[in-house]
Design a protein around this motif. Structure first.
Motif, PDB file in Angstrom:
ATOM      1  N   ARG A   5      40.060  59.227  31.841  1.00 38.43           N
ATOM      2  CA  ARG A   5      39.729  59.203  30.548  1.00 38.43           C
ATOM      3  C   ARG A   5      40.674  58.925  29.516  1.00 38.43           C
ATOM      4  O   ARG A   5      40.503  58.398  28.549  1.00 38.43           O
ATOM      5  CB  ARG A   5      39.560  60.792  30.454  1.00 38.43           C
ATOM      6  CG  ARG A   5      38.335  61.363  31.276  1.00 38.43           C
ATOM      7  CD  ARG A   5      37.784  62.807  30.791  1.00 38.43           C
ATOM      8  NE  ARG A   5      38.825  63.715  30.574  1.00 38.43           N
ATOM      9  CZ  ARG A   5      38.899  64.562  31.860  1.00 38.43           C
ATOM     10  NH1 ARG A   5      38.481  64.243  32.644  1.00 38.43           N
ATOM     11  NH2 ARG A   5      39.720  65.552  31.523  1.00 38.43           N
ATOM     12  N   VAL A  23      40.421  55.751  26.356  1.00 38.08           N
ATOM     13  CA  VAL A  23      41.036  56.041  25.012  1.00 38.08           C
ATOM     14  C   VAL A  23      42.109  54.751  24.589  1.00 38.08           C
ATOM     15  O   VAL A  23      41.640  54.294  23.585  1.00 38.08           O
ATOM     16  CB  VAL A  23      41.837  57.421  24.742  1.00 38.08           C
ATOM     17  CG1 VAL A  23      42.414  57.483  23.641  1.00 38.08           C
ATOM     18  CG2 VAL A  23      40.749  58.680  25.113  1.00 38.08           C
ATOM     19  N   CYS A  77      35.292  56.310  22.150  1.00 43.00           N
ATOM     20  CA  CYS A  77      35.415  57.954  22.718  1.00 43.00           C
ATOM     21  C   CYS A  77      35.627  58.925  21.762  1.00 43.00           C
ATOM     22  O   CYS A  77      35.331  58.384  20.493  1.00 43.00           O
ATOM     23  CB  CYS A  77      36.838  57.726  23.305  1.00 43.00           C
ATOM     24  SG  CYS A  77      37.434  56.446  24.498  1.00 43.00           S
ATOM     25  N   GLU A 135      38.250  63.420  23.249  1.00 46.59           N
ATOM     26  CA  GLU A 135      38.954  62.631  24.285  1.00 46.59           C
ATOM     27  C   GLU A 135      40.375  62.105  23.615  1.00 46.59           C
ATOM     28  O   GLU A 135      41.293  61.921  24.564  1.00 46.59           O
ATOM     29  CB  GLU A 135      38.114  61.536  24.731  1.00 46.59           C
ATOM     30  CG  GLU A 135      36.798  62.040  25.424  1.00 46.59           C
ATOM     31  CD  GLU A 135      35.664  61.096  25.939  1.00 46.59           C
ATOM     32  OE1 GLU A 135      35.167  61.014  26.960  1.00 46.59           O
ATOM     33  OE2 GLU A 135      35.457  60.064  25.030  1.00 46.59           O
ATOM     34  N   GLU A 170      42.663  64.692  23.391  1.00 45.33           N
ATOM     35  CA  GLU A 170      43.307  65.325  24.524  1.00 45.33           C
ATOM     36  C   GLU A 170      44.439  64.235  25.302  1.00 45.33           C
ATOM     37  O   GLU A 170      45.635  64.538  25.697  1.00 45.33           O
ATOM     38  CB  GLU A 170      42.337  65.283  25.636  1.00 45.33           C
ATOM     39  CG  GLU A 170      41.444  66.682  25.434  1.00 45.33           C
ATOM     40  CD  GLU A 170      40.084  66.277  26.459  1.00 45.33           C
ATOM     41  OE1 GLU A 170      39.479  67.511  26.501  1.00 45.33           O
ATOM     42  OE2 GLU A 170      39.933  65.178  26.907  1.00 45.33           O
ATOM     43  N   THR A 171      44.380  62.882  24.679  1.00 49.17           N
ATOM     44  CA  THR A 171      45.021  61.904  25.112  1.00 49.17           C
ATOM     45  C   THR A 171      46.392  62.003  24.606  1.00 49.17           C
ATOM     46  O   THR A 171      47.531  61.951  24.869  1.00 49.17           O
ATOM     47  CB  THR A 171      44.480  60.661  25.261  1.00 49.17           C
ATOM     48  OG1 THR A 171      43.242  60.538  25.920  1.00 49.17           O
ATOM     49  CG2 THR A 171      45.512  59.574  25.512  1.00 49.17           C
TER      50      THR A 171
END
Length: 591
Positions: A255, A259, A319, A323, A326-327
């Motif tokens: 994931r 990104v 994305c 997402e 989160e990255t």
């Protein structure tokens, strides 16, 4: 109708299934009945692991005939591998096999490594002769075959722990449904019992198994941990009918990679002024999938381009905002991760140079001879006592001044740990200077014979290490877990294991480098096989300076760190408890 409603409520709501993929009922699977097998497993497994690692330096020097630097580096390289392989184990579990089957396969590998290790210390052809005076530097070295079998077994064991370590604790946590209030509270209690099982297994290994290895024999000393590991796996298998399982949800690495790739692909596109124009699912979609939504933030804005809507639905080009966030959050923690490497280097000294110092001192207490590695038990015991004192007294006192549910912030707790590590190295330096002075006074510098000082002069550095761990190690685990996005908790936890692994590798690098540099141009060097002729005090002073520099770096990166927006369940619970006790004293910042 009521019966049907009761039956529906009995099914778990967190997506857990049985091994065949069928929904499970909480009355039949999971809960404390299932967790009891996991907790007992951990007691025996930690006993097995520390039964090998705690006394590894002694075996390498007294049996394999390795010098101080070589043996210490072999220990830290192996421990580094043990703490780095869980990243691979977590990836395999999340992306392919799931936690259960990854754990089962890894357990077989783990047990194979332990069995081969026991054979390596038992069979005459694989076991080199003992060396009674390892400090003299005249021990017979092990053959290539003996080294290959022993170290091969060690690294097979490391691969096995890579699959068991990141998955067994999460298997235990999976037995409680976060969407069920009662089970959610029980989950917090599980982690307390989980830590207790680790403490108990470690103490048993450091006291009983280490004594057996030093005074009875390595065959029995390695055989018992191997049997213990086999028993622990058997206990886990017995509990299979009661476990709940979570379906693999895909790797967080994938994931994050999506990104980054999407942001690179869209790098030339301008960001919209309104963040609401970026691609995101609606709230109903997140509720349906039982996931958490995150709002867009302006930091690391280049990654926001991964959410620019271009008409493409390719996940490597588009994305969601969540997402991307989160990255971002995982990237924001990297500078803090770097600051934890130096404390992990200090921690690596416990099972290497600290124990090596113990081999040069008087270990007799009456007719009893203390194994040097048993001093590690003081680290574990002090850590246990310090955590209790911290939670029961320190936090309550600090809350009155800071109005913070945790007493002090996680980063403040980590910073205190770094300061304590500096103190440990100063104390270690002073103790070593006293030991070297005694060696000169009694004329045992060149011979490398026992220094007539009690081994208990080393206790301050072991005890202080336990106190430092209560601040640094505990807060490190909590920080990376708490600050990781809800869907990347396992990856956040792997940050803490990565720090320990990297610290051990850096310890090997520093020891080899310092030993080489200080022995050039005909000089003796700081670290020799004969510690009585070494200057370990200089090395510890170097570590004290390194800790000071790291503390400055930590202050810089922590000052600019921004805690994540959403609040974890644990801190919510703490806040609610405080509000019930003092409604008028709410904290503006729960961190």
């Amino acid at each position: 109708m009521a019966v049907e409603q009761g039956l529906a409520d009995d099914y778990t709501q967190d997506g857990t299934v049985d091994l065949k993929g069928n929904p499970v009922r909480r009355s039949q699977r999971g809960g404390w009945r299932a967790c009891s097998f996991v907790v007992v497993y951990e007691v025996f497994e930690r006993m097995a692991f520390y039964g090998i690692s705690s006394n590894l330096l002694i075996y390498l020097t007294t049996r394999l005939g390795q010098g101080t630097v070589t043996a210490s580096n072999n220990v830290t390289n192996w421990v580094g591998a043990v703490w780095m392989t869980p990243i691979l184990g977590a990836y395999v579990a999340d992306a392919y096999l799931g936690r259960f089957w990854t754990f089962i396969i890894a357990s077989i590998i783990y047990l194979s490594g332990m069995s081969l290790l026991t054979m390596a210390v038992s069979l005459p052809t694989l076991r080199p002769p003992s060396c009674d005076q390892p400090n003299s530097g005249h021990c017979q070295k092990a053959s290539t075959l003996q080294l290959a079998v022993y170290f091969g077994a060690l690294y097979i064991l490391a691969v096995g722990t890579g699959g068991t370590k990141p998955n067994i604790s999460t298997i235990g946590a999976d037995q409680f449904d976060d969407f069920h209030p009662k089970e959610k509270k029980q989950k917090l209690s599980f982690f307390n019992w989980w830590m207790f099982s680790i403490f108990f297994g470690t103490l048993f290994a450091n006291i009983i198994l280490v004594y057996i290895q030093d005074n009875i024999g390595w065959t029995l000393g390695y055989g018992l941990p191997t049997i213990g590991l086999a028993v622990s796996i058997g206990i886990f298998v017995v509990g299979i009918p009661f476990y709940r399982h979570k379906v693999p949800a895909g790797s967080p690495f994938t994931r994050m990679a999506k990104v980054i790739v999407a942001a690179i692909n869209n790098r030339k596109l301008p960001l919209p002024r309104d963040a609401k124009e970026l691609y995101e699912w609606n709230f109903e979609e997140y509720t349906k999938k039982k996931k958490f939504r995150m709002e867009a933030t302006p930091t690391l804005s280049s990654l926001n381009k991964a959410s620019i809507q271009t008409g493409s639905t390719d996940p490597w080009r588009l994305c969601t905002v969540t997402e991307v966030e989160e990255t971002k959050q995982m990237i924001r923690m990297i500078p803090i991760l770097f600051a934890t490497f130096v404390p992990s280097i200090m921690l690596a000294q416990v099972n290497t140079l600290f124990i090596k110092q113990g081999t040069t001192l008087d270990r007799k207490v009456g007719n009893f001879k203390i194994p040097p590695a048993s001093l590690s038990a003081f680290v574990t015991a002090t850590l246990l006592v310090s955590v209790v004192i911290y939670d029961r007294f320190f936090v309550k006192i600090m809350r009155k001044f800071t109005k913070n549910p945790r007493g002090i912030t996680l980063l403040q707790r980590m910073g205190t740990g770094i300061v304590l590590h500096t103190l440990i190295m100063v104390v270690s330096c002073l103790v070593e200077r006293r030991r070297l002075a005694a060696a000169r006074e009694h004329g045992v510098v060149q011979s490398g014979s026992e220094v007539p000082l009690s081994i208990f002069i080393l206790l301050p550095q072991f005890i202080l290490m336990g106190v430092a761990d209560a601040f640094m190690e505990v807060s490190k685990i909590e920080f990376f877990y708490d600050q990781a996005p809800e869907s990347m908790k396992s990856l956040g936890t792997s940050y803490s294991t990565t720090a320990i692994g990297t610290g051990n590798f850096l310890s090997s690098f520093l020891l080899a480098t310092v030993s080489d540099i200080t022995s050039r141009n005909g000089r003796k060097g700081w670290i020799l096989n004969n510690l009585n002729a070494s200057h370990l005090d200089y090395y510890y002073a170097f570590f004290a300076i390194l800790n000071c520099l790291n503390f400055i770096f930590f202050l810089f990166v922590s000052r600019y760190y921004v805690y994540k927006a959403e609040v974890s369940d644990s801190i919510k619970l703490l806040s609610e408890q405080l509000k019930e006790k003092a409604p008028s004293k709410e904290s503006n910042n729960p961190y």
